[in-house]
Design a protein around this motif. Structure first.
Motif, PDB file in Angstrom:
ATOM      1  N   THR A 154      -1.320  17.841 -10.872  1.00 33.87           N
ATOM      2  CA  THR A 154      -2.089  18.790 -11.684  1.00 33.87           C
ATOM      3  C   THR A 154      -3.176  18.072 -12.467  1.00 33.87           C
ATOM      4  O   THR A 154      -4.336  18.521 -12.516  1.00 33.87           O
ATOM      5  CB  THR A 154      -1.140  19.523 -12.654  1.00 33.87           C
ATOM      6  N   TYR A 188      -0.828  26.472  -4.549  1.00 30.97           N
ATOM      7  CA  TYR A 188      -1.818  25.410  -4.713  1.00 30.97           C
ATOM      8  C   TYR A 188      -2.472  25.005  -3.386  1.00 30.97           C
ATOM      9  O   TYR A 188      -3.698  25.002  -3.277  1.00 30.97           O
ATOM     10  CB  TYR A 188      -1.184  24.186  -5.372  1.00 30.97           C
ATOM     11  N   PHE A 248     -10.037  25.532  -8.063  1.00 32.05           N
ATOM     12  CA  PHE A 248      -8.619  25.253  -8.270  1.00 32.05           C
ATOM     13  C   PHE A 248      -8.174  25.632  -9.674  1.00 32.05           C
ATOM     14  O   PHE A 248      -7.014  25.950  -9.900  1.00 32.05           O
ATOM     15  CB  PHE A 248      -8.331  23.775  -8.003  1.00 32.05           C
ATOM     16  N   LEU A 282      -4.678  27.210 -10.997  1.00 29.63           N
ATOM     17  CA  LEU A 282      -3.893  26.442 -11.960  1.00 29.63           C
ATOM     18  C   LEU A 282      -3.547  27.278 -13.183  1.00 29.63           C
ATOM     19  O   LEU A 282      -2.392  27.331 -13.623  1.00 29.63           O
ATOM     20  CB  LEU A 282      -4.696  25.205 -12.367  1.00 29.63           C
ATOM     21  N   ASP A 342      -0.977  29.900 -12.398  1.00 30.71           N
ATOM     22  CA  ASP A 342       0.388  29.388 -12.225  1.00 30.71           C
ATOM     23  C   ASP A 342       1.002  28.941 -13.552  1.00 30.71           C
ATOM     24  O   ASP A 342       2.109  29.367 -13.899  1.00 30.71           O
ATOM     25  CB  ASP A 342       0.370  28.216 -11.240  1.00 30.71           C
ATOM     26  N   GLN A 382      -2.977  34.279  -5.066  1.00 34.00           N
ATOM     27  CA  GLN A 382      -1.878  33.907  -5.958  1.00 34.00           C
ATOM     28  C   GLN A 382      -0.972  35.116  -6.230  1.00 34.00           C
ATOM     29  O   GLN A 382       0.250  34.980  -6.282  1.00 34.00           O
ATOM     30  CB  GLN A 382      -2.435  33.366  -7.285  1.00 34.00           C
TER      31      GLN A 382
END
Length: 320
Positions: free
Chosen positions: A52, A127, A139, A143, A146, A273
């Motif tokens: 991450t 991811y 991204f 991120l 999530d 997502q």
């Protein structure tokens, strides 16, 4: 679109299939060295947090990223409402009939139904999918969705559902400590703090290289976990939960996002997502609270396959 599908499916299928084959095909003595618990702990404490941090060095963290967790919270609440409506409809449909549906009346099964219809695998599976589709530039949307969305709902709503539908109970304080002790969450805040302060080149390159190496490891772990599903029973309730999770929710979210001014690829990442299959966390919660493990494992396995089938639809509908 075909190029995008190839870029997505090649790693998703390849590494996941490798983990599945290794878990099922290796002789028991060799399989002993393929320890999913150890790999899972490594990914939890080291792999995902450092990955991450690495991806955040190249992600665009400007703009309206804070909309991502809001979308997750809204989708989770909507999923819970739809799951409740489905259970109520089943109750009125079968009430008073001799051939009533027995799966409806188990508290543990109802709890697992709620979890699999609301919590998505936005990390291990989300991811790599979003990276293949939107690239590292977008991204940050995946991120934020999530870490500030799925993570908090898993140990917030997920713990509440588990406590409500199980005889065991975890105090709210302990549930909050679980959220705050997540190393990935701390890595996220470190990444935010260092995003505008360039790291030394050697450290930046090392973190980026390590981040990309965590993608095959996470998919390998997912394949191992899928191979450990004992049997795919409880098909009907699992299919109902999956219909809500990977069909209805991303469709509604996509329609809502169409009215917003966000970049097209950002919208696509949020839809993807939202449409991720049930998270591995649902199995962890099912074990912790003694919910219906069979339903959870079935939804986990079938959801992965079903999500691969729905992905082209979302790319065709909202891809650029």
């Amino acid at each position: 679109m075909l190029t995008t599908l190839f870029q997505v499916y090649l790693p998703l299928l390849g590494w996941t299939l490798l983990g599945f084959v290794l878990q099922r095909g290796l002789p028991p003595p060799w399989r002993h060295w393929l320890n999913p618990q150890a790999l899972g702990r490594f990914m939890f404490w080291v792999g995902v947090p450092l990955g991450t941090l690495g991806f955040m060095q190249t992600a665009d963290l400007s703009g309206q990223l804070w909309a991502a967790p809001l979308v997750c919270w809204l989708a989770t609440g909507l999923g819970y409402a739809l799951a409740s409506a489905w259970l109520q409809w089943q109750h009125h449909t079968w009430q008073g009939k001799k051939d009533w549906d027995p799966w409806l009346w188990s508290r543990g099964r109802r709890g697992s139904f709620y979890l699999t219809a609301t919590l998505g695998n936005t990390g291990y599976l989300g991811y790599p999918t979003c990276l293949a589709v939107g690239g590292s530039a977008y991204f940050g949307w995946a991120l934020f969705y999530d870490l500030l969305g799925t993570l908090l709902t898993a140990y917030g709503l997920g713990v509440w559902v588990g406590s409500r539908y199980s005889a065991s109970f975890i105090p709210p304080r302990q549930a909050m400590l679980r959220v705050l002790s997540s190393p990935t969450l701390w890595a996220f805040f470190v990444g935010l703090a260092t995003a505008r302060s360039p790291l030394p080149e050697w450290l930046d390159q090392g973190l980026t290289a390590f981040a990309w190496s965590t993608i095959p490891l996470s998919l390998l772990l997912l394949g191992i976990r899928l191979a450990q599903v004992p049997h795919w029973g409880s098909f009907r309730p699992a299919a109902a939960a999956l219909f809500i999770k990977i069909v209805v929710l991303p469709l509604l979210v996509g329609l809502g996002l169409a009215l917003t001014p966000y970049p097209p690829l950002a919208k696509l990442v949020l839809v993807l997502q939202t449409g991720m299959p049930p998270a591995i966390a649902t199995l962890v919660l099912a074990e912790e609270y003694d919910l219906d493990r069979e339903l959870t494992a079935t939804a986990l396995a079938l959801g992965y396959v079903a999500a691969l089938l729905t992905l082209p639809f979302w790319l065709l509908l909202w891809g650029t």
